[in-house]
Each structure stands twice: as structure tokens, then as C-alpha cells.
Design a protein around this motif. Structure first.
Motif, mmCIF file in Angstrom:
data_model
loop_
_atom_site.group_PDB
_atom_site.id
_atom_site.type_symbol
_atom_site.label_atom_id
_atom_site.label_comp_id
_atom_site.label_asym_id
_atom_site.label_seq_id
_atom_site.Cartn_x
_atom_site.Cartn_y
_atom_site.Cartn_z
ATOM 1 N N CYS A 109 0.837 -1.210 0.000
ATOM 2 C CA CYS A 109 0.000 0.000 0.000
ATOM 3 C C CYS A 109 0.868 1.255 0.000
ATOM 4 O O CYS A 109 0.510 2.268 -0.630
ATOM 5 C CB CYS A 109 -0.953 -0.010 1.182
ATOM 6 N N ASP A 110 2.016 1.209 0.693
ATOM 7 C CA ASP A 110 2.916 2.371 0.730
ATOM 8 C C ASP A 110 3.620 2.565 -0.612
ATOM 9 O O ASP A 110 3.830 3.705 -1.055
ATOM 10 C CB ASP A 110 3.947 2.207 1.848
ATOM 11 N N VAL A 111 3.983 1.464 -1.267
ATOM 12 C CA VAL A 111 4.594 1.564 -2.600
ATOM 13 C C VAL A 111 3.589 2.153 -3.579
ATOM 14 O O VAL A 111 3.931 2.997 -4.423
ATOM 15 C CB VAL A 111 5.086 0.181 -3.084
ATOM 16 N N THR A 112 2.330 1.743 -3.459
ATOM 17 C CA THR A 112 1.274 2.297 -4.310
ATOM 18 C C THR A 112 1.125 3.798 -4.086
ATOM 19 O O THR A 112 0.992 4.573 -5.049
ATOM 20 C CB THR A 112 -0.071 1.597 -4.023
ATOM 21 N N SER A 113 1.160 4.221 -2.826
ATOM 22 C CA SER A 113 1.024 5.648 -2.501
ATOM 23 C C SER A 113 2.168 6.466 -3.075
ATOM 24 O O SER A 113 1.957 7.556 -3.620
ATOM 25 C CB SER A 113 0.962 5.829 -0.980
ATOM 26 N N GLU A 114 3.389 5.952 -2.956
ATOM 27 C CA GLU A 114 4.551 6.676 -3.486
ATOM 28 C C GLU A 114 4.506 6.738 -5.011
ATOM 29 O O GLU A 114 4.904 7.748 -5.609
ATOM 30 C CB GLU A 114 5.850 6.005 -3.019
ATOM 31 N N SER A 115 4.024 5.684 -5.631
ATOM 32 C CA SER A 115 3.885 5.686 -7.091
ATOM 33 C C SER A 115 2.874 6.731 -7.528
ATOM 34 O O SER A 115 3.087 7.452 -8.514
ATOM 35 C CB SER A 115 3.445 4.294 -7.578
ATOM 36 N N LEU A 116 1.774 6.840 -6.787
ATOM 37 C CA LEU A 116 0.760 7.843 -7.088
ATOM 38 C C LEU A 116 1.326 9.251 -6.955
ATOM 39 O O LEU A 116 1.112 10.104 -7.828
ATOM 40 C CB LEU A 116 -0.436 7.663 -6.152
ATOM 41 N N LYS A 117 2.063 9.488 -5.862
ATOM 42 C CA LYS A 117 2.666 10.819 -5.653
ATOM 43 C C LYS A 117 3.576 11.208 -6.809
ATOM 44 O O LYS A 117 3.681 12.389 -7.171
ATOM 45 C CB LYS A 117 3.477 10.829 -4.351
ATOM 46 N N ALA A 118 4.241 10.210 -7.398
ATOM 47 C CA ALA A 118 5.175 10.476 -8.498
ATOM 48 C C ALA A 118 4.498 10.402 -9.860
ATOM 49 O O ALA A 118 5.173 10.488 -10.890
ATOM 50 C CB ALA A 118 6.323 9.467 -8.440
ATOM 51 N N SER A 119 3.161 10.255 -9.867
ATOM 52 C CA SER A 119 2.388 10.142 -11.110
ATOM 53 C C SER A 119 2.876 8.983 -11.981
ATOM 54 O O SER A 119 3.051 9.116 -13.194
ATOM 55 C CB SER A 119 2.448 11.456 -11.912
ATOM 56 N N LEU A 120 3.090 7.843 -11.350
ATOM 57 C CA LEU A 120 3.557 6.653 -12.050
ATOM 58 C C LEU A 120 2.463 5.581 -12.023
ATOM 59 O O LEU A 120 1.966 5.209 -10.969
ATOM 60 C CB LEU A 120 4.839 6.112 -11.412
ATOM 61 N N LYS A 121 2.128 5.110 -13.199
ATOM 62 C CA LYS A 121 1.029 4.159 -13.380
ATOM 63 C C LYS A 121 1.553 2.731 -13.543
ATOM 64 O O LYS A 121 2.643 2.522 -14.084
ATOM 65 C CB LYS A 121 0.229 4.545 -14.626
ATOM 66 N N GLY A 122 0.745 1.771 -13.090
ATOM 67 C CA GLY A 122 1.068 0.371 -13.330
ATOM 68 C C GLY A 122 1.033 -0.495 -12.095
ATOM 69 O O GLY A 122 0.964 -1.722 -12.182
ATOM 70 N N PHE A 123 1.072 0.152 -10.895
ATOM 71 C CA PHE A 123 1.119 -0.622 -9.659
ATOM 72 C C PHE A 123 -0.212 -0.580 -8.907
ATOM 73 O O PHE A 123 -0.311 -1.086 -7.796
ATOM 74 C CB PHE A 123 2.243 -0.094 -8.760
ATOM 75 N N GLU A 124 -1.236 -0.038 -9.536
ATOM 76 C CA GLU A 124 -2.515 0.114 -8.850
ATOM 77 C C GLU A 124 -3.096 -1.225 -8.404
ATOM 78 O O GLU A 124 -3.781 -1.294 -7.375
ATOM 79 C CB GLU A 124 -3.532 0.812 -9.764
ATOM 80 N N PHE A 125 -2.850 -2.288 -9.163
ATOM 81 C CA PHE A 125 -3.415 -3.601 -8.824
ATOM 82 C C PHE A 125 -3.050 -4.049 -7.414
ATOM 83 O O PHE A 125 -3.760 -4.830 -6.787
ATOM 84 C CB PHE A 125 -2.936 -4.664 -9.832
ATOM 85 N N ALA A 126 -1.924 -3.555 -6.894
ATOM 86 C CA ALA A 126 -1.405 -4.015 -5.600
ATOM 87 C C ALA A 126 -1.906 -3.196 -4.424
ATOM 88 O O ALA A 126 -1.565 -3.503 -3.279
ATOM 89 C CB ALA A 126 0.120 -3.992 -5.624
#
Length: 305
Positions: A109-126
Motif C-alpha cells: 500500500c505504501d509503494v502504491t502511494s509513493e507511485s501515485l505521488k510520483a504520477s507513475l502508473k502500473g502498480f494500482e493492482f497491488a
């Protein structure tokens, strides 16, 4: 002096006092909330400590087990002999361009949050998988038509001799809930994900949608290890269990969830034996009624009481 005492003495030289525990109940460390004590529980804070711990376990012929967030895991009531290495203090996450580099203990969930903050797509499934990046990489975790194999670029691991190895995506030989990490008993230290630049609002909408789906369909109000069984080819485990008339079936404090039959839950006072007996009952009924073999997705470790 016994080998166990010598191992403990050397571990105390490697780790700070607060980072080593004895006879720690595993029910406090896994999401199923069951399990007997671990002889020795250690919390490494850097990769050098991990390597030292592995080499000491080899030197003193001690078993060791790597623990992330404790999801997808069932520890038996007798607990674990040897050393449990918990990675919760190795959880840093950093972003470099379109890559996210996460230490093994980082929660998904934390990796997903950091990816969102960086506007990076692809990890939403997790976003809703209750595990750590190390465990997810090891078993190629997935949900909602996505999995780790889709996004992993490379992984830094330690082998059982204490050697550091960097594995590419191709080296990892990802399969359904499997990777070469499992085959060779490697230990994941960090995972590098390669994602895609995208509009953060779209990413958040996708995360919110998947979170709503998970909340509405999964029994999150109870302790569990996530999906209990692997998906049999050509079938869905939850539907087979439901069609077998097992929804709500219980053994002791364990129950097949009435919300999602693919989950066995701890109603609050279950033992590991309750859960194991219910798993066996479900397997027997589904085999007899549909001639389909169900295999646990949950990893089962430890000793009986």
C-alpha cells in the motif's frame, strides 16, 4: 555451550538489543493472528546485517525464515524453531524517474502511494494486497488482472551462502504465484519497478475503484491471510467452495467467509489447527463433488503443538 547459545551470543554482536526477541508469539506478526512462538526473532536494519544473520545461521546449522508483513502465511501452533528474520525495519521507498525502488519490508500500500505521488502508473493492482514488496516479488503476487511480473525490472537478492545477486526480470522466471526466488530460496532485499508516467488523477481514480471493490467483496473485518487457495486451472476457487455448500462452514474459530468463499477467516479465537482442519475439509469436499484439487496459496510453516 550449546550451538543455540553461541548463535544467540553472535547475533547480539550483530544486532542492537531492541532488534532481537526470544519466544515471540507469531500470532502477533502474521495477519491470520495465529501461531506459536518463534525461538529467535530478529529485525535487521541494513543489508550487511541480513548477510551476517544468514551466515551465522549457516555456521550454527540453524533454520531461518524470512518474514515480511506476515500476510499469505499460516504458522502452526507449535511455533518456529530457529531464527525468524523480520524485514519491517527495511522498508525504504525511493523514486528515480519512472522507477520505484523499494526495500523488501515496504508495504504494498505504501509503494502504491509513493507511485501515485510520483504520477507513475502500473502498480494500482497491488493497492489492496496486504503484503510487503519482498513477499509479493517472491510469489509473483497479483490482483485485478495485474501482477508483479508486469512491473518488476530487477531484484537484489541474497543467496543461502550470503552472496548478493542482482536478478533481471528474465532471470526471475515468473509464473503463476511463483518465481526463481522460491526455487533457490533467495532472500529479496529490494525490488525495482518500472512504471509509466501518467495523469495522477486517473491513477487515483483506479486505486479508489479497486479499493471500493476490495472493501465490498472481501472480509476485511476479520483476520485472514488473503485468498486461501490458488486458482485451479479453468475454475475459481471461491465459486467451487460456494457451490460445494461450504460458505459459512466452520471448524472451531475458523470459518469459510460468508462474504467471499475464497477466504478462510479467523473469527477471533481460531487456532492454526482449526484453520488447517478447515482447509483439509474444503479440499476433501471440492474434490469429492467436482473432482478438482485445491492447493493452498497460503504458505504453511512451523510445527504442530
Amino acid at each position: 555451550m550449546s550451538q543455540k547459545k553461541e548463535l544467540i551470543n553472535e547475533l547480539k554482536l550483530v544486532l542492537k538489543g531492541e532488534n532481537i526477541e526470544f519466544d515471540s508469539p507469531m500470532k502477533d506478526h502474521i495477519t491470520f493472528k495465529v501461531g506459536g512462538p518463534a525461538d529467535i526473532l530478529v529485525y535487521p536494519t541494513n543489508y550487511e546485517e541480513v548477510i551476517s544473520i544468514i551466515k551465522l545461521c549457516k555456521k550454527y546449522e540453524s533454520n531461518y525464515f524470512i518474514l515480511g508483513n506476515g500476510s499469505n502465511l499460516l504458522v502452526k501452533d507449535g511455533g518456529i524453531r530457529g531464527v525468524v528474520v523480520k524485514f519491517s525495519k527495511l522498508s525504504n521507498i525511493k523514486v528515480e524517474d519512472d522507477k520505484v525502488i523499494a526495500q523488501s519490508g515496504a508495504k504494498l500500500c505504501d509503494v502504491t502511494s509513493e507511485s501515485l505521488k510520483a504520477s507513475l502508473k502500473g502498480f494500482e493492482f497491488a493497492c489492496g494486497i496486504p503484503g510487503s514488496i519482498g513477499g509479493a516479488t517472491t510469489m509473483n503476487a497479483g490482483a485485478y488482472n495485474g501482477c508483479m511480473a508486469d512491473v518488476v525490472e530487477s531484484v537484489l537478492v541474497v543467496d543461502k551462502e550470503g552472496n548478493l545477486i542482482k536478478l533481471s526480470k528474465e532471470d526471475l522466471e515468473f509464473g503463476y504465484r511463483h518465481s526463481v526466488v522460491m526455487t533457490h530460496n533467495y532472500i529479496v532485499l529490494e525490488t525495482t519497478l518500472k512504471l509509466i508516467r501518467h495523469n495522477s488523477e486517473d491513477i487515483k481514480t483506479r486505486i479508489d475503484d479497486l479499493t471500493d471493490k476490495r472493501n465490498s467483496k472481501q472480509p476485511l473485518e476479520y483476520a485472514s491471510a488473503g485468498s486461501t487457495f490458488k486458482r485451479p486451472e479453468g475454475y475459481f476457487a471461491g465459486k467451487l467452495i460456494q457451490d460445494a455448500g461450504l460458505k459459512g462452514k466452520g471448524v472451531g474459530g475458523a470459518e469459510v467467509s460468508t462474504k467471499h468463499s475464497g477466504f478462510i477467516i479467523n473469527k477471533g479465537n481460531a487456532t492454526a489447527k482449526d484453520i488447517l482442519d478447515l482447509i483439509a475439509l474444503v479440499q476433501k469436499e471440492v474434490k469429492e463433488q467436482f473432482d478438482v484439487d485445491l492447493y493452498p496459496e497460503v504458505r504453511i510453516i512451523g510445527e504442530d503443538k
